[in-house]
Design an enzyme around this catalytic site. Sequence first.
Site, PDB file in Angstrom:
ATOM      1  N   GLU A 186       0.806  -1.224   0.000  1.00  0.00           N
ATOM      2  CA  GLU A 186       0.000   0.000   0.000  1.00  0.00           C
ATOM      3  C   GLU A 186       0.835   1.269   0.000  1.00  0.00           C
ATOM      4  O   GLU A 186       0.397   2.305  -0.505  1.00  0.00           O
ATOM      5  CB  GLU A 186      -0.933   0.027   1.217  1.00  0.00           C
ATOM      6  CG  GLU A 186      -2.014  -1.033   1.198  1.00  0.00           C
ATOM      7  CD  GLU A 186      -1.635  -2.297   1.938  1.00  0.00           C
ATOM      8  OE1 GLU A 186      -2.486  -2.836   2.650  1.00  0.00           O
ATOM      9  OE2 GLU A 186      -0.477  -2.761   1.774  1.00  0.00           O
ATOM     10  N   SER A 241       6.535  -8.616   8.009  1.00  0.00           N
ATOM     11  CA  SER A 241       6.530  -8.841   9.454  1.00  0.00           C
ATOM     12  C   SER A 241       6.126 -10.266   9.799  1.00  0.00           C
ATOM     13  O   SER A 241       5.471 -10.967   9.016  1.00  0.00           O
ATOM     14  CB  SER A 241       5.566  -7.869  10.129  1.00  0.00           C
ATOM     15  OG  SER A 241       4.224  -8.197   9.801  1.00  0.00           O
ATOM     16  N   GLY A 245       3.090 -12.336   8.011  1.00  0.00           N
ATOM     17  CA  GLY A 245       3.533 -13.581   7.385  1.00  0.00           C
ATOM     18  C   GLY A 245       2.860 -14.792   7.986  1.00  0.00           C
ATOM     19  O   GLY A 245       2.434 -15.713   7.277  1.00  0.00           O
ATOM     20  N   GLU A 264       9.437 -14.655   4.233  1.00  0.00           N
ATOM     21  CA  GLU A 264      10.668 -14.196   4.904  1.00  0.00           C
ATOM     22  C   GLU A 264      10.230 -13.140   5.888  1.00  0.00           C
ATOM     23  O   GLU A 264       9.653 -12.126   5.503  1.00  0.00           O
ATOM     24  CB  GLU A 264      11.655 -13.671   3.858  1.00  0.00           C
ATOM     25  CG  GLU A 264      13.025 -13.357   4.423  1.00  0.00           C
ATOM     26  CD  GLU A 264      13.195 -11.879   4.696  1.00  0.00           C
ATOM     27  OE1 GLU A 264      13.167 -11.493   5.889  1.00  0.00           O
ATOM     28  OE2 GLU A 264      13.345 -11.118   3.734  1.00  0.00           O
ATOM     29  N   CYS A 301      16.231  -6.435   6.494  1.00  0.00           N
ATOM     30  CA  CYS A 301      15.907  -7.653   7.230  1.00  0.00           C
ATOM     31  C   CYS A 301      17.145  -8.264   7.868  1.00  0.00           C
ATOM     32  O   CYS A 301      17.039  -9.143   8.725  1.00  0.00           O
ATOM     33  CB  CYS A 301      15.225  -8.661   6.314  1.00  0.00           C
ATOM     34  SG  CYS A 301      16.012  -8.851   4.714  1.00  0.00           S
ATOM     35  N   GLU A 392      12.363  -8.335  17.707  1.00  0.00           N
ATOM     36  CA  GLU A 392      12.981  -7.456  16.717  1.00  0.00           C
ATOM     37  C   GLU A 392      12.465  -6.037  16.864  1.00  0.00           C
ATOM     38  O   GLU A 392      11.266  -5.808  17.033  1.00  0.00           O
ATOM     39  CB  GLU A 392      12.682  -7.964  15.307  1.00  0.00           C
ATOM     40  CG  GLU A 392      13.275  -7.096  14.202  1.00  0.00           C
ATOM     41  CD  GLU A 392      12.888  -7.566  12.815  1.00  0.00           C
ATOM     42  OE1 GLU A 392      13.606  -7.223  11.852  1.00  0.00           O
ATOM     43  OE2 GLU A 392      11.863  -8.274  12.680  1.00  0.00           O
TER      44      GLU A 392
END
Length: 509
Positions: A186, A241, A245, A264, A301, A392
């Site tokens: 988006e 994220s 995911g 991933e 990442c 994270e």
Amino acid sequence: MITGKNYIGNKLSAQGEISHKTINPKLNLQNDTAFIEATSEEIEEAVQLASQAFKAYRKVSGTDKAKFLNAIADEILALDQELIDAYTRESGLPEGRAIGERGRTIMQLKSFADLVSNEDWKGNKFDGAMPERQPLPKDDLRKTVIPIGPVVVFGASNFPFAFSTAGGDTASALAAGCPVIVKAHEMHSGTSELVASAIIKAAEKTGMPNGVFSHVSGRGPVVGAALVKHDKIKGVGFTGSIGAGRAIFDMASRREEPIAVYAEMGSVNPVVITPKAIATRSESIASTYAESITLGTGQFCTNPGLILTIEDENTQAFIKDLAEKTIAIDAQCMLHPNIKAGYDKNGASVMSQPGVATVSKIEGALADNYAASQVATVSGADFLANPKIHQEVFGPFSLVVTSKDESQLVDIIEALEGQLTGTIIAEEDEISNLENIVDALVNRVGRIIFNGVPTGVEVCPSMQHGGPYPASSDAKFTSVGTDAIKRWVRPVSYQSFPVELLPESLKNN
């Protein structure tokens, strides 16, 4: 030209009433174009076109698929400054990054074109008949791989080119013989639409079937979910994220016919720095890692979000130097307000945990969507006792964990979730003493680095970009490098088959 419409096959379409606009994060203002969310009817048409296209596209020769992939690269380059401007306007990333990432995307497309120009990549197997074998004869057996069918690819927010519309997932799926429907991210819908227009032009110029590629806009929980649930979709590629995911993975698993999701997701990318390395080259390591922590505003990442070492007389001075060098680097703009909000929220969550202390961070007011770099520290005991510290923090943040000894350091590595990378910074004369650390890291990561940085993912056959969950949903596969094609094919054996009916690649043996 950006239209705000969807590509349903090679047709621009805008039947819906729901729309959104992208944001210029540097100005914190909406961009002009309204992007129309694909309707259920448009989604259905795109999937049906892809399903029909698959019947022809799966039989297209490797040579012709290579022409298609190379044509995509050419058409992307032909967009020239219009595409670069859209990228910078929607991401807040500088023009140099846009040009570099476009180059990587072109290289990926050409790499897959080279790969499929011959049949070697399929790894075909041949076992001839042995009719006289005792006690039982043996039939002729030949094995190859075939494409799985139409694939959905979700555009990634942090790489608007290389992991998005014509990125590694799309390039590898098209190379395998699978039609692709891209769900644009988006926040870079305009960039995505321009790249989609290049793919459509390339498909038309090289005679690919209509429906080999479609491109739709809209909310992930609506448009993305409808695509993942459709029974004619046979695979999904995703970069983003853990929450999103995992939601896609669960959705695909609950289908009547479950399908593979190659996601991933999150990674803190642990870096082990030995006390001897700190004693020998503390300033150099601090400088290198300050640059790595802040590279791309920490929105890689493979950002080194976790640094592990053993406490000694040099440790605290190193941590302070690392922090000072990190915050000395100018604050940078994040990709969009949602990522900035997530960075602030997750950073605050980690910092609120017992035993976690800020070493130093950028002070004072920053412009909207700019991120304050931060280095924090915690003891090994506190880290082991509190899984909430392990999360994270996507952005220019790194947590330094000080262990009391090597045994505790190994315990920390073993307590981590799956990661994309693990790194060891050590002196050459320590190599013989690193076996326990190496064994622990290899068991938790997909790529292990010695005396380097995790940021930077080379696109080549030897690259593994994936790791144990939640770094990725299937640690056996990579999303970077030519081996990424293996996600979109499945093996088939032909037993005692007439040569005339065999696939071309199995006939000549």
